[in-house]
Design a protein around this motif. Structure first.
Motif, PDB file in Angstrom:
ATOM      1  N   VAL A   1     -24.068 -25.190   4.485  1.00  0.00           N
ATOM      2  CA  VAL A   1     -24.512 -25.781   5.744  1.00  0.00           C
ATOM      3  C   VAL A   1     -23.407 -25.791   6.784  1.00  0.00           C
ATOM      4  CG1 VAL A   1     -23.975 -28.180   5.116  1.00  0.00           C
ATOM      5  CG2 VAL A   1     -25.815 -27.694   6.755  1.00  0.00           C
TER       6      VAL A   1
ATOM      7  N   GLN B   1     -23.791 -24.686  10.604  1.00  0.00           N
ATOM      8  CA  GLN B   1     -23.361 -25.577  11.686  1.00  0.00           C
ATOM      9  C   GLN B   1     -22.349 -24.887  12.600  1.00  0.00           C
ATOM     10  OE1 GLN B   1     -21.883 -28.856   9.375  1.00  0.00           O
ATOM     11  NE2 GLN B   1     -23.851 -29.960   9.385  1.00  0.00           N
TER      12      GLN B   1
ATOM     13  N   GLU C   1     -34.252 -28.863  19.174  1.00  0.00           N
ATOM     14  CA  GLU C   1     -34.982 -28.761  17.916  1.00  0.00           C
ATOM     15  C   GLU C   1     -36.036 -27.679  18.083  1.00  0.00           C
ATOM     16  OE1 GLU C   1     -37.959 -32.351  17.734  1.00  0.00           O
ATOM     17  OE2 GLU C   1     -36.160 -32.940  18.851  1.00  0.00           O
TER      18      GLU C   1
ATOM     19  N   VAL D   1     -32.286 -36.430  16.829  1.00  0.00           N
ATOM     20  CA  VAL D   1     -31.931 -35.418  15.830  1.00  0.00           C
ATOM     21  C   VAL D   1     -30.453 -35.083  15.973  1.00  0.00           C
ATOM     22  CG1 VAL D   1     -34.226 -34.380  15.729  1.00  0.00           C
ATOM     23  CG2 VAL D   1     -32.561 -33.530  17.390  1.00  0.00           C
ATOM     24  N   ALA D   2     -29.888 -34.462  14.950  1.00  0.00           N
ATOM     25  CA  ALA D   2     -28.496 -34.014  15.022  1.00  0.00           C
ATOM     26  C   ALA D   2     -28.348 -32.974  16.120  1.00  0.00           C
ATOM     27  CB  ALA D   2     -28.068 -33.430  13.681  1.00  0.00           C
TER      28      ALA D   2
ATOM     29  N   TYR E   1     -25.789 -30.149  18.287  1.00  0.00           N
ATOM     30  CA  TYR E   1     -24.685 -29.216  18.037  1.00  0.00           C
ATOM     31  C   TYR E   1     -24.199 -28.654  19.373  1.00  0.00           C
ATOM     32  CZ  TYR E   1     -26.551 -29.632  13.326  1.00  0.00           C
ATOM     33  OH  TYR E   1     -26.999 -30.133  12.123  1.00  0.00           O
TER      34      TYR E   1
ATOM     35  N   LYS F   1     -35.986 -34.431  12.031  1.00  0.00           N
ATOM     36  CA  LYS F   1     -34.626 -34.896  11.721  1.00  0.00           C
ATOM     37  C   LYS F   1     -34.073 -34.166  10.504  1.00  0.00           C
ATOM     38  CE  LYS F   1     -35.404 -39.589  13.501  1.00  0.00           C
ATOM     39  NZ  LYS F   1     -35.420 -41.033  13.162  1.00  0.00           N
ATOM     40  N   GLN F   2     -34.900 -34.024   9.456  1.00  0.00           N
ATOM     41  CA  GLN F   2     -34.471 -33.301   8.265  1.00  0.00           C
ATOM     42  C   GLN F   2     -34.122 -31.856   8.588  1.00  0.00           C
ATOM     43  OE1 GLN F   2     -37.904 -35.120   5.539  1.00  0.00           O
ATOM     44  NE2 GLN F   2     -36.562 -33.781   4.386  1.00  0.00           N
TER      45      GLN F   2
ATOM     46  N   ASP G   1     -30.785 -31.538  10.352  1.00  0.00           N
ATOM     47  CA  ASP G   1     -29.663 -31.807   9.449  1.00  0.00           C
ATOM     48  C   ASP G   1     -29.420 -30.596   8.539  1.00  0.00           C
ATOM     49  OD1 ASP G   1     -29.205 -34.361  10.430  1.00  0.00           O
ATOM     50  OD2 ASP G   1     -30.452 -35.342   8.911  1.00  0.00           O
ATOM     51  N   TYR G   2     -30.496 -30.047   8.017  1.00  0.00           N
ATOM     52  CA  TYR G   2     -30.387 -28.901   7.106  1.00  0.00           C
ATOM     53  C   TYR G   2     -30.049 -27.620   7.853  1.00  0.00           C
ATOM     54  CZ  TYR G   2     -31.680 -25.615   3.415  1.00  0.00           C
ATOM     55  OH  TYR G   2     -31.664 -24.617   2.477  1.00  0.00           O
ATOM     56  N   LEU G   3     -30.560 -27.491   9.066  1.00  0.00           N
ATOM     57  CA  LEU G   3     -30.283 -26.378   9.984  1.00  0.00           C
ATOM     58  C   LEU G   3     -30.593 -25.002   9.371  1.00  0.00           C
ATOM     59  CD1 LEU G   3     -29.250 -26.514  12.930  1.00  0.00           C
ATOM     60  CD2 LEU G   3     -27.035 -25.747  12.092  1.00  0.00           C
TER      61      LEU G   3
END
Length: 556
Positions: free
Chosen positions: A331, A335, A360, A373-374, A376, A513-514, A517-519
């Protein structure tokens, strides 16, 4: 930061309002150039397509250029109101779910005929649903992308097809009433009934021309004559010819339609180069085309053309194939790719007015979007650090991108590839470019045969449900992304089955969200594509779904 949460109805209304404003702001354009045809109804409109269709049986398609044509010939049970993602009647005047949403009853429009003169009735509806469910052969099933995403399985799964079927049976209660029975509730309905792949086709023609015959040779697929020459629906136009040498598809008015087209003929002329399409419009060789270059919007308006901007209902992404390169299974490497791409600069320099950076895979207008959400943001130093931590500082990636096409989410694939590849080179990644024609193997290579490490692709929403985006991408193991994440698959399956309303939206928000995170891939942008037509063309309504229909077009 407090977020404004919009209901599905309000979001759809905003989409429709934006489309209406685009039309009103551009509809006053003037030009002295003559158009083909003239005098209100009748005449011929020539539209510049960006690429060749695959063929014309929509159940074996997931290609926008094909759907643009089939939508003119084939009707669905339910359709989208022009300029919006709202639902309105089409071949069904009413649709009613049972309390558990496992039974749908369709009341059909009376007196409708297919273009071969045979009746459209409940028996025809059930024939179509049973055809899809009972499709035989691994080759045929593999090409039924939308059926697989929505109905999940066949009577007998073959090849890579899997899953328990959503479809159970169909009953023709009487000529005007079709009852669809499902094995489980599906959150995609009723919106998914608008999909072009689920258009109604003549049972007589399907049987006469052996429409289910699909063969595979290596990476290539071939279809029956029905798919190339004899597609038969109830729409305002019907098929006349496809001159593949000249790249011209000709449709003519279907006088058996309940609402025949106002035009006599509609010709789609394939012109892959955007500048060539623009010149053809100026010369009067065509009367409209899709996906003008964002930099040309002002120039086209100044020359009197109508530039109709669609509200954003799509996403451009950088696909990542974890099966192609073991390093991509870390991951931290995925990222690093995300941090290494300057998406803000790309959107500002390469995309049209109103486009935004994607955070997203669900656009803001769709229920299930969440800002929680995360993220970047562009950070070269962090990208290099993550690559070093993962032992991937000398990473080499095969980067696939398409040619001979313009997509709503990707107006210029070569420019998009160049911008992203330069960003990735700047964080120390070696890029091996692989360019392939859109209809010359690209999609099969990246989506079925996982030849790439990373690739460019995107999605224009087919209906207003988050599952049409993230469920389509990540709802199960797929060669395009090459990963297996049972927890994510389970979350998306639960969201798909959640009851409509807040519960449905919140389930998809949690899944988003998952995902971030997993991307499994990197969302790049929410573009705002446009369609352009000449000043004498009336009746084109820009659709967020690229669902422009030409049945009401006149040339004045």
């Amino acid at each position: 930061m407090q977020l404004l949460r919009l209901t599905r109805t309000r979001r759809a209304a905003l989409i429709g309002l934006a489309g209406a404003l685009a039309v009103s702001l551009t509809g006053c354009a003037q030009s002295q150039r003559d158009e083909a045809g003239g005098g209100g109804s009748g005449g011929t409109m020539v539209f510049g397509d960006t690429g060749n269709p695959k063929m014309f049986d929509p159940v074996f398609n997931d290609d926008g250029e094909t759907f643009r044509i089939t939508r003119q010939m084939l009707d669905t049970l339910i359709q989208n109101k022009p300029g919006t993602a709202e639902l309105e009647p089409s071949l069904a005047t009413k649709w009613e779910p049972s309390n558990d949403s496992k039974t749908w009853t369709f009341t059909l429009k009376p007196g409708v005929k297919f273009s071969d003169g045979t009746p459209f009735d409940a028996a025809a509806v059930c024939f179509n649903f049973n055809r899809w469910y009972n499709m035989k052969g691994a080759a045929a099933q593999s090409q039924m992308i939308y059926y697989g995403d929505v109905f999940e399985g066949f009577a007998k799964n073959e090849g890579d097809a899997g899953g328990s079927p959503v479809y159970k049976s169909c009953e023709a209660k009487d000529a005007g009433t079709a009852v669809l029975n499902l094995n489980k509730a599906k959150g995609a309905f009723p919106a998914a009934f608008t999909l072009p792949s689920f258009a109604m086709q003549s049972p007589t023609a399907l049987k006469q021309y052996d429409a289910d015959k699909v063969t595979q040779s290596g990476d290539s697929f071939s279809y029956s004559d029905y798919a190339y020459k004899h597609v038969t629906g109830t729409g305002p136009f019907k098929f006349e010819s496809w001159d593949q040498g000249k790249g011209e598809i000709t449709l003519v008015r279907n006088d058996t339609s309940a609402e025949p087209a106002k035009l006599d003929k509609l010709v789609f002329k394939v012109i892959p180069d955007e500048n060539a399409r623009k010149q053809a419009l100026k010369a009067g060789d065509i009367q409209g085309y899709d996906f003008p270059a964002p930099a040309d919007y002002g120039l086209l308006r100044n020359e009197g053309e109508q530039v109709l901007i669609r509200p954003s209902f799509n996403v451009l992404y950088l696909g990542i194939n974890q099966a192609g390169n073991p390093k991509l299974q870390d991951v931290r490497v995925r990222q690093a790719l995300a941090y290494g791409i300057n998406r803000d600069q790309f959107v500002k320099s390469k995309l049209a007015e109103g486009s935004e950076v994607a955070t997203e895979f669900v656009p803001k207008a769709v229920e299930g979007y969440t800002d929680d959400v995360a993220k970047y943001p562009y950070d070269q130093a962090k990208a290099k650090q993550l690559l070093a931590e993962a032992g991937a500082s000398n990473l080499t990636l095969k980067f696939y991108y398409p040619t001979e096409v313009t997509r709503p989410y990707m107006p210029n694939p070569a420019d998009t590839f160049t911008a992203i590849s330069e960003d990735l080179k700047a964080i120390g990644i070696t890029i091996q470019p692989v360019a392939e024609p859109w209809n010359g193997g690209y999609k099969d290579d990246v989506q079925k045969f996982h030849k790439q490490d990373i690739h460019l692709l995107g999605w224009t929403g087919d209906y207003n449900d988050a599952g049409n985006f993230v469920g389509t991408f990540f709802g199960r193991e797929k060669p395009e992304f090459g990963f297996n994440n049972p927890a994510l698959f389970s979350a998306l399956s639960a969201a798909d089955a959640a009851p409509p309303g807040d519960q449905h939206a919140k389930a998809y928000q949690a899944a988003n969200k998952q995902i971030m995170d997993y991307l499994p891939a990197i969302p790049i942008a929410y573009p705002t594509p446009a369609i352009v037509v000449g000043p004498k063309i009336k009746g084109v309504v820009a659709s967020p779904l690229t669902d422009e229909r030409f049945n009401n077009v006149t040339i004045g």
